[in-house]
Design an enzyme around this catalytic site. Structure first.
Site, PDB file in Angstrom:
ATOM      1  CG  ASP A 411      -1.779   1.171   1.374  1.00  0.00           C
ATOM      2  OD1 ASP A 411      -2.335   1.588   0.352  1.00  0.00           O
ATOM      3  OD2 ASP A 411      -1.921   1.695   2.487  1.00  0.00           O
ATOM      4  CE  LYS A 412      -0.011   7.374  -2.508  1.00  0.00           C
ATOM      5  NZ  LYS A 412       0.127   8.395  -1.453  1.00  0.00           N
ATOM      6  CB  THR A 413      -1.961   6.382   2.115  1.00  0.00           C
ATOM      7  OG1 THR A 413      -2.091   6.980   0.826  1.00  0.00           O
ATOM      8  CG2 THR A 413      -2.218   7.420   3.189  1.00  0.00           C
ATOM      9  CE  LYS A 573     -14.228  16.343   3.623  1.00  0.00           C
ATOM     10  NZ  LYS A 573     -13.472  16.733   4.809  1.00  0.00           N
ATOM     11  CB  THR A 686      -1.925   3.619  -4.045  1.00  0.00           C
ATOM     12  OG1 THR A 686      -2.480   4.728  -3.354  1.00  0.00           O
ATOM     13  CG2 THR A 686      -1.576   4.059  -5.456  1.00  0.00           C
ATOM     14  NE  ARG A 817      -8.034   8.438  -8.842  1.00  0.00           N
ATOM     15  CZ  ARG A 817      -8.169   9.412  -7.963  1.00  0.00           C
ATOM     16  NH1 ARG A 817      -8.272   9.128  -6.689  1.00  0.00           N
ATOM     17  NH2 ARG A 817      -8.193  10.666  -8.346  1.00  0.00           N
ATOM     18  CG  ASP A 847      -3.795  -1.773   2.931  1.00  0.00           C
ATOM     19  OD1 ASP A 847      -3.981  -1.542   1.730  1.00  0.00           O
ATOM     20  OD2 ASP A 847      -3.396  -0.916   3.742  1.00  0.00           O
TER      21      ASP A 847
END
Length: 1203
Positions: A411-413, A573, A686, A817, A847
């Site tokens: 994963d990235k974040t 948002k 991600t 995405r 995840d």
């Protein structure tokens, strides 16, 4: 806590609609008691479970039978019991029954005690939980009782800091508007506060114990299920129906916070509660060596049967020849024919050779795995002192597989990045504010209000121009922008003294609310239907008309409010892709904002779009009516609400965009470089947009400037040509034959490093993941649609394999995405088509599927909660610790386990195959060569300890050298240390050792060697046994590379135990007590005190040791070894590169876009349009040119591709 469905069950299945047949009546226990349900055959039990839980497996009566039943599910245990039963028949028994019963009893006892200790702990935990006190409404008053006394339909009173005992409908609380604040750390690990709200009607009506006692509402909802974050139901009371969802429900395990008292109606109790429904077993993972061992044990058993059969047939022929030659002994054989004798000898040999399947290996195996897990837990190099988080091996049976990883899915974040967000930039009404935009960064004196220290340390946004513009309050777009930041969120606020502390569900939301606070728009309070904020010192209360929640499909959230002037406004948002397509118009400001969004993404910032619109009273009245109708639906409620949300979120006016920085964790680039040198490929999966993911890829050195980046169009062309070349397109293939990629491109691809960057949209089109996405145009998509229509499984597999072959041939893959389901699918595809060992690492609930699907799951202990850790096999605090987990602990564990297996099989064959050679000299009568006690103790005491020390402490190189030379890791990926060839060599080595030990002693004893009469059978057996044992111990001495005091102690202990037990089991006193059990009186003393016998043992030891020494000398001369050697030149280059300080790097644009209009500070348009990236200041590091071991799948059928 496993909340998500496993990947295997969610990729292609249809969603089942819940059955709304669960009916709960308040204060009516008798109603619920009358219902029963079947659970087994004709047996029934109560439909509505009690609240007592029982997680223990055994009680005092069922422990022994149930535990034995579970243990005998292992085929090895069944086999050993079968052999023991054979030993009880005197006619075929060749060994005493205790030779197998003793080690089997040890094994069953150890495992039984472990299960008993675990179950006692579960009993104590159940008892403590079931005995927790609570207040239950009884009659017209609340009485203190136990959790186990709670029933469905009861009304329970909870107080501050108490745990929720069952899943309950919140009726009312002491807070304004019956808000209730809960902490869900025991459910998902998240420590931020969440709020739940009671219905307005129960809040207003249930105001005393008397009204509680008369409450007779009826709840109709879905049957008990494991969906933690969803609940659908209705409350019927006094002729009215009210909608219920997860915001009205308190789940068992939550903790009441900041709320003095609340009241709830029990809906699900005990095992029907959602948290208990999620306590299912996670599928046990098996390592590659485990699976190989299962096959080897079967092979050994089959060889054992074939050997026993051959020896039995030989015994039949021998008996026939003996009877014909010695007819005067016919009276001894009149009751036994040669065929009968062969039959009995078959079972005798089966018993005699059964010890070749080593039972003690399983015991030692478990101990080695356990201790190696402790080494991981104790490693101070993987201890994160900042947050006091050590590394944790949550699984103790996968350590060796850490040394065989080929693919890492990250994963990235929060995994590569810190997940500590700071507001950096924003674009409002065509103006960009923030660091590097040319505005001053000093805070003007007196700006803003008093701020908490909590907000100060996380806020790095300083822009004088924006602060002054906010204070002037002359720009309506800026005012709405800041108002949106303060209103559109789910943040909870808590007052601590004179400070406001925000509790946010995600770091992104907290960063945005803190930014608004810094600019004078301070979020102050929230109630059930209001939000209060301070706008430049003036308090304003907004009435919340509707909250349009965020989810992964909508990718946005909205709040519909009425301001103090009575105007209704919608604030939204969300991701740029969903906000921009819902705008009312696209003017210059919108175009500029899109360019700013791309620029923010290139700077690795996380972006959000902000929009709003004014809603008329008429439009709101009509929408509100339909919204109320949808909220009371039982079937398809979520879909209907999504349609209404979609209608409302149209014709928006763009206010601007925000950019939040999520910094890389320390050591991430260096870790990825080391892993790549170890031939481990890292894929990043991600949910972020492509530009952000790509720039993070460059920042962490996953992508480099010399890489060829393949994007979706190029991938489509390559895959088309791949399928055409394989002639698998049928009729549509002719239409695609013209799609060829130039030969020049193919040659370029073969000689250049490649990387793939794809989106979840593209994955869906290629792999049919079931996501509903927009149609794409092109021949590839039309052909895929045709394939989907025909439903061809064969073509589907071809599509998958072509994509996986292409992706795995690249040095880096970034998927952006993507949904949690797609993450698990990608891992599953690589496992399926490449048969590779995979590792997934992540930190969030999204995840979990990926972590559970991979062979090894690693959870990062981070701000997003503990769900990933709770479902993982190993838990780390930082991504950089992965290098030590794999390159040091993983490689060592693989080395140790492989050496352990090699040596264990060697010593088993070397010591016990002499039984077979003895059969050729004993008339094939299954007469045992060794004393029974020697056979029983050989694998437990005499040879177990040296191999145990190897399995615990062996090292080929130090931890420091393991990290300096990550290429050594490749031996595990290639299965070099233990495979079928190695097993075959080990088998031959063991057989040769047994042959030498047996026939040297036989040759010596033919002439009755020695000064004493020691040519008897017992002395011969002792001589062979001693020769074999010493040869085995010498082999482990030669094979051990890392000597410690424990290693010397283990070898010494083996020799001392052999002498001790030989003395005890061969003493005259023992023989007098039980002559049938102790059959070798004084055998060792007679034989081993004769110098000639000792010379025979020494000769056998020398003969067995010389081949091993010769092979080692040969490997040393040729420069070979058991570990893969690294070329000296690359060693020197790499060491030099590590000694040189790395030049600083700066971030540049990586996508050729139209950003010459918006050049970042210090960058020139030529750099941007050319697509250069991460240019180093000064000379480039030599490390970038280092050779990287790669395994590139054969893509020869691929035609050339166009640039």
């Amino acid at each position: 806590m496993a909340v998500q469905d496993p990947a295997s069950g969610c990729l292609h299945g249809k969603k089942q609609l819940p059955a709304f047949t669960w009916e709960v009546r308040a204060n009516d226990r008798n109603y619920h008691m009358q219902f029963k349900k079947k659970f087994a055959f004709c047996l029934t039990k109560k439909k509505y479970a009690g609240n007592a839980i029982k997680t223990a497996k055994y009680n005092i009566f069922t422990f022994l039978p149930l535990n034995l039943y579970e243990q005998f599910h292992r085929m090895a245990n069944v086999y050993f019991v079968f052999v023991i039963l054979l030993q009880t028949f005197p006619d075929i028994s060749t060994l005493p029954w205790y030779t197998l019963l003793f080690p089997l009893s040890c094994l069953l006892t150890i495992r039984g005690l472990r299960d008993l200790i675990d179950d006692i702990g579960r009993h104590q935990s159940d008892r403590n939980i079931n005995s927790r006190p609570c207040e239950i409404l009884s009659g017209t008053s609340f009485r203190w009782q136990k959790w186990r006394d709670i029933c469905v339909g009861d009304i329970v009173r909870l107080r501050k800091e108490s745990f929720v005992p069952a899943d309950m409908l919140l009726l009312c609380s002491s807070e304004p508007s019956s808000l209730c604040y809960v902490e869900t750390a025991d459910i998902d690990g998240e420590t931020n506060l969440k709020f739940r709200q009671a219905l307005l009607v129960t809040h207003q009506e249930l105001v005393s114990e008397e009204t509680m006692a008369t409450f007779d509402g009826r709840v109709t909802c879905e049957e008990p299920n494991s969906r933690m974050h969803s609940f659908t139901g209705t409350l019927e009371w006094r002729g009215e129906t009210y909608s219920l969802d997860s915001e009205r429900v308190l789940l068992r395990g939550c903790k009441l916070r900041n709320t003095d008292v609340c009241y709830g109606l029990v809906i699900y109790a005990g095992f029907d509660s959602k948290i208990m429904r999620n306590c299912g077993k996670i599928k046990r993972k098996k390592t590659k060596l485990d699976r190989m061992m299962d096959r080897l044990v079967i092979i050994i058993f089959l060889v054992l049967l074939v050997t026993s059969l051959c020896l039995a047939v030989a015994s039949g022929f021998w008996a026939r020849m003996f009877q014909e030659k010695h007819s005067y002994l016919s009276a001894l054989y009149k009751h036994t024919t040669p065929a009968q004798q062969a039959f009995f000898n078959f079972w005798g040999f089966t018993i005699l050779l059964s010890i070749i399947i080593p039972m003690s290996m399983y015991i030692t195996f478990e101990f080695i795995y356990l201790v190696n897990s402790f080494f991981i837990n104790w490693d101070l190099e993987m201890y994160y002192a900042v947050k006091d988080i050590p590394a944790k091996a949550r699984s103790t049976s996968l350590n060796d597989q850490l040394g065989q990883i080929e693919y890492i899915f990250s994963d990235k974040t929060g995994t590569l990045t810190q997940n500590v967000m700071s507001f950096k930039k924003c674009c409002i009404n065509g103006t960009i504010y923030g660091t590097g935009t040319g505005h001053g960064n000093e805070r003007p004196p007196g700006s803003g209000s008093a701020r908490s220290h909590h907000g100060e340390k996380k806020l790095e946004f300083r822009d004088t121009t924006l602060l002054e513009a906010a204070r002037r309050d002359s720009d309506p777009v800026l005012r709405e922008f800041l108002r949106l930041l303060a209103l559109c969120h789910t943040v909870m606020v808590e007052e601590k003294g004179d400070q406001l502390v925000y509790q946010a569900a995600s770091p992104d939301e907290e960063a945005l609310v803190l930014a608004a606070r810094n600019l004078g728009y301070i979020f102050l309070a929230r109630t059930q239907d209001t939000i209060t904020i301070s706008e430049l010192g003036k308090n304003r209360t907004y009435k919340v008309l509707a909250m349009l929640d965020f989810n992964s499909d909508r990718k946005r959230m909205s709040v519909l409010v009425r301001d103090p002037q009575g105007v209704i406004r919608l604030y939204t948002k969300g991701a740029d892709t969903v906000i921009l397509e819902r705008l009312q118009r696209r003017g210059p400001n919108e175009t500029f904002t899109e360019m700013a969004l791309d620029r923010f993404a290139e700077e690795t910032l996380r972006t959000l779009c902000l929009a709003s619109k004014e809603v008329s009273e008429a439009e709101y009245s009509e929408w509100s009516r339909r919204h109320r109708e949808a909220t009371v639906l039982l079937q398809d409620r979520t879909q209907e609400l999504d349609k209404l949300y979609e209608e409302m979120e149209q014709n928006l006016q763009l206010l601007g965009a925000t950019a939040i920085e999520d910094k890389l964790q320390d050591g991430v680039p260096e870790t990825i470089q080391l892993l790549k040198l170890g031939n481990i490929k890292v894929w990043v999966l991600t949910g972020d947009k492509q530009e952000t993911a790509m720039n993070i890829g460059y920042a962490c050195k996953l992508l480099t400037d010399d890489m060829e980046i393949l994007e979706e169009k190029e991938i489509s062309e390559i895959l088309e040509a791949y399928w055409v070349s394989n002639n698998n397109l049928g009729g549509s293939g002719e239409a695609l034959c013209s799609v060829r990629l130039p030969q020049q491109r193919t040659e370029a691809l073969r000689h250049k490093k490649r990387a793939i960057i794809i989106s979840g949209d593209f994955l869906d089109k290629i792999l049919h993941t079931g996501e509903v996405l927009k149609e794409k145009k092109g021949r590839l998509w039309r052909w895929l649609a045709c394939c989907r229509a025909t439903g061809s499984q064969e073509q589907g597999r071809l599509v998958e394999k072509a994509f996986v072959d292409l992706a795995t041939s690249c040095q880096a893959v970034i998927c952006c995405r993507v949904t949690p389901k797609q993450k698990a699918l990608i891992v599953q595809l690589v496992k399926k088509h490449k048969k590779a060992i995979t590792l997934a690492i992540g930190d969030g609930a999204n995840d979990v599927n990926m972590i559970k699907t991979a062979d090894i799951g690693v959870g990062i202990s981070g701000p997003e909660g503990m769900q990933a850790v709770q479902c993982s096999d190993y838990a780390l605090a930082q991504f950089s610790y992965l290098q030590r987990l794999l390159l040091v602990h993983g490689r060592w564990a693989y080395l140790r386990v492989c050496k352990f297996l090699r040596y264990f099989f060697y010593k088993t064959f070397a010591g016990l195959m002499a039984q077979v050679w003895f059969a050729f000299h004993s008339g094939f009568t299954a007469q045992p060569l060794y004393e029974g006690w020697f056979l029983a103790l050989y694998n437990i005491f005499y040879t177990a300890y040296p191999v145990l020390s190897v399995g615990l402490l062996e090292q080929d190189v130090s931890a420091k050298k393991s990290l300096e030379f990550p290429e050594l890791y490749v031996i595990g990926q290639q299965d070099k240390l233990f495979n079928y060839r190695v097993f075959g060599v080990t088998l031959l080595h063991g057989v040769s050792t047994s042959l030498a030990s047996f026939y040297i002693a036989l040759w010596a004893f033919e002439d009755r060697v020695g000064s004493k009469a020691v040519g008897d059978y017992e002395s011969f057996a002792v001589t062979v046994a001693t020769s074999a044992l010493l040869s085995v111990l010498m082999e482990i001495i030669l094979d051990t590379k890392f000597w410690t005091a424990l290693s010397f102690l283990m070898v010494t202990a083996s020799l001392l135990l052999f002498c001790l037990f030989s003395f005890l089991t061969q003493s005259i006193d023992a023989y007098r007590i039980a002559p049938a059990v102790f059959r070798f009186p004084d055998a060792s003393q007679n034989a081993l005190t004769d110098p000639y016998v000792l010379l025979v043992v020494l000769l056998s030891l020398v003969v067995n040791t010389i081949p091993s020494l010769t092979v080692r000398l040969y490997h040393t001369i040729l420069g070979k070894n058991t570990i893969q050697q690294v070329p000296v030149t690359s060693q020197k280059i790499r060491l030099k590169a590590r000694q040189e300080p790395e030049p600083s790097v700066e971030l540049r644009a990586h996508v050729p876009r139209f950003f010459s209009l918006l050049p970042p500070a210090g960058a020139t348009p030529s750099l941007i349009t050319r697509g250069d990236s991460l240019r180093t200041r000064g000379t480039r590091s030599t490390a970038s040119g280092l050779p990287c071991p790669e395994t590139t799948p054969d893509l020869s059928p691929l035609p050339s591709s166009s640039a």
